[in-house]
Design a protein around this motif. Structure first.
Motif, PDB file in Angstrom:
ATOM      1  N   TRP A  10      -6.320  -3.964  -4.524  1.00 21.24           N
ATOM      2  CA  TRP A  10      -7.180  -3.014  -3.809  1.00 21.24           C
ATOM      3  C   TRP A  10      -8.299  -2.491  -4.705  1.00 21.24           C
ATOM      4  N   ASP A  36     -10.036   1.297   4.668  1.00 21.84           N
ATOM      5  CA  ASP A  36     -11.476   1.220   4.901  1.00 21.84           C
ATOM      6  C   ASP A  36     -11.910  -0.180   4.548  1.00 21.84           C
ATOM      7  N   LEU A  83      -5.812  -8.153   7.140  1.00 22.38           N
ATOM      8  CA  LEU A  83      -6.156  -6.748   7.334  1.00 22.38           C
ATOM      9  C   LEU A  83      -5.403  -6.157   8.517  1.00 22.38           C
ATOM     10  N   TYR A 120      -8.837 -13.472   6.383  1.00 27.42           N
ATOM     11  CA  TYR A 120      -8.835 -12.151   5.756  1.00 27.42           C
ATOM     12  C   TYR A 120      -8.616 -11.070   6.812  1.00 27.42           C
ATOM     13  N   GLN A 140      -0.378  -6.618  -3.834  1.00 24.32           N
ATOM     14  CA  GLN A 140      -1.666  -6.500  -3.148  1.00 24.32           C
ATOM     15  C   GLN A 140      -2.713  -5.951  -4.104  1.00 24.32           C
ATOM     16  N   ASP A 156     -10.642   2.563   0.592  1.00 21.58           N
ATOM     17  CA  ASP A 156      -9.410   1.796   0.374  1.00 21.58           C
ATOM     18  C   ASP A 156      -9.684   0.388   0.867  1.00 21.58           C
ATOM     19  N   ALA A 157     -10.135  -0.484  -0.046  1.00 23.86           N
ATOM     20  CA  ALA A 157     -10.523  -1.837   0.354  1.00 23.86           C
ATOM     21  C   ALA A 157      -9.508  -2.844  -0.180  1.00 23.86           C
ATOM     22  N   PHE A 158      -8.920  -3.582   0.740  1.00 18.53           N
ATOM     23  CA  PHE A 158      -7.934  -4.613   0.406  1.00 18.53           C
ATOM     24  C   PHE A 158      -8.688  -5.876  -0.010  1.00 18.53           C
ATOM     25  N   LEU A 159      -8.374  -6.438  -1.174  1.00 18.98           N
ATOM     26  CA  LEU A 159      -9.155  -7.567  -1.704  1.00 18.98           C
ATOM     27  C   LEU A 159      -8.391  -8.886  -1.759  1.00 18.98           C
ATOM     28  N   PHE A 210       0.821  -1.203   0.000  1.00 17.58           N
ATOM     29  CA  PHE A 210       0.000   0.000   0.000  1.00 17.58           C
ATOM     30  C   PHE A 210       0.861   1.261   0.000  1.00 17.58           C
ATOM     31  N   GLU A 255      -4.124 -10.881  -2.515  1.00 14.05           N
ATOM     32  CA  GLU A 255      -2.666 -10.775  -2.558  1.00 14.05           C
ATOM     33  C   GLU A 255      -2.085 -11.884  -3.419  1.00 14.05           C
ATOM     34  N   LEU A 290      -9.120 -12.766  -1.598  1.00 12.45           N
ATOM     35  CA  LEU A 290      -9.346 -13.186  -0.206  1.00 12.45           C
ATOM     36  C   LEU A 290     -10.776 -12.938   0.283  1.00 12.45           C
ATOM     37  N   VAL A 291     -11.631 -12.424  -0.607  1.00 13.70           N
ATOM     38  CA  VAL A 291     -13.023 -12.155  -0.218  1.00 13.70           C
ATOM     39  C   VAL A 291     -13.979 -12.798  -1.223  1.00 13.70           C
TER      40      VAL A 291
END
Lengths: 191, 191
Positions: free
Chosen positions: A96, B150, B169, B165, A94, A150-153, A62, A155, A160-161
């Motif tokens: 996002w 977020d 995070l 997950y 990563q 800012d959503a991490f999805l 990030f 890697e 991961l979702v």
């Protein structure tokens, strides 16, 4: 500071750069009328702008903008399917999903003009507006809003979702986009 | 604008408010030395601050600060387990894990002092620093960084993501927190 003395020259240069960017199709289309309105005013000129966006991006970590890669980028509401298309291109680093508010940089003639514009922008919902920089060459107002996601999805190629979760995020992102587009219209009307 | 004439009075008032906040324990502890350093300088004073945080929050919808409720809040690195503890308190609305960068508001004596501080803060990594507001009463610099997360976690009491997950995070959040704490130390050193 001599920014007021240098205003006319700085404005002339900025308008020439804008003309070139317009011809190259580098300006976000939905923000062009607002830019024209600002530039028609005696005490202001625009130096750069983004109309706000939703994007899918991969980056080593990030904040590493230099090595970031856009997998999808939209200046409008998005469909779940096109976000998934972009996500499928993810390979490394990563992943996002990002929302960024509109941002406009505007040169002002005097400090009073700058403060007036910041206050107007804040009253139209652009609560992060501020004076970005002051130098002998120019005085720059930044017009910016609070919407941001800012959503991490995932890697290293792995999501991961769940898809249901991404559907939800797309709803949140579209709601933010609608909000800041409304603010842009309000600003254009109130200028 | 008369902010320079009013500087001494504004500084005196701000220091009194800070004294009260300190006694009430309302100031983030890890930022107190930085605040003291700024307030010891002739041309500046602090008016508000947050040292940056990781939090778990529920709210009717994203961005509705008025009806938001903190389920957990930390100004330091967090453990996975304590984040899960906070998540278990979730009952209604949307559930989010948030990271927010430090933010300091600093009064400056002159426009030159304000510009100098913005430039120093930017050079220490606080890239969103700016002049927040100018009035006859005071001239306020905002020191702010880019780190932010977020993460939408669930809704109406239901968790929509896996524990793995959330572990990821927590890693991402802790990395962001470490980054902005380093920036705070750098700023304190370079002032």
């Amino acid at each position: 500071m001599k920014f007021t003395e240098n205003f006319e020259r700085a404005k002339k240069e900025a308008l020439m750069s804008l003309e070139i960017a317009l011809r190259r199709g580098e300006v976000d289309e939905d923000i062009i009328p607002l830019l024209k309105k600002i530039n028609s005013m005696e005490n202001y000129f625009t130096t750069s702008s983004c109309s706000g966006r939703i994007s899918v991006m991969e980056m080593p970590h990030f904040g590493d903008k230099v090595n970031a890669k856009w997998l999808g980028k939209w200046h409008r509401e998005v469909e779940f399917e096109e976000v998934m298309e972009a996500i499928k291109k993810h390979r490394e680093g990563q992943l996002w999903l990002l929302v960024r508010s509109p941002i406009l940089h505007v040169g002002a003639r005097t400090l009073e003009d700058a403060v007036k514009l910041v206050n107007l922008a804040v009253s139209c919902g652009f609560k992060y507006s501020n004076i970005k920089s002051i130098s002998d060459r120019k005085l720059i107002v930044e017009i910016r809003s609070t919407e941001r996601l800012d959503a991490f999805l995932g890697e290293n190629g792995e999501l991961l979702v769940s898809e249901d979760y991404i559907r939800k995020l797309v709803e949140v992102a579209n709601a933010q986009l609608k909000r800041f587009k409304d603010k842009l219209r309000k600003l254009e009307k109130n200028l």
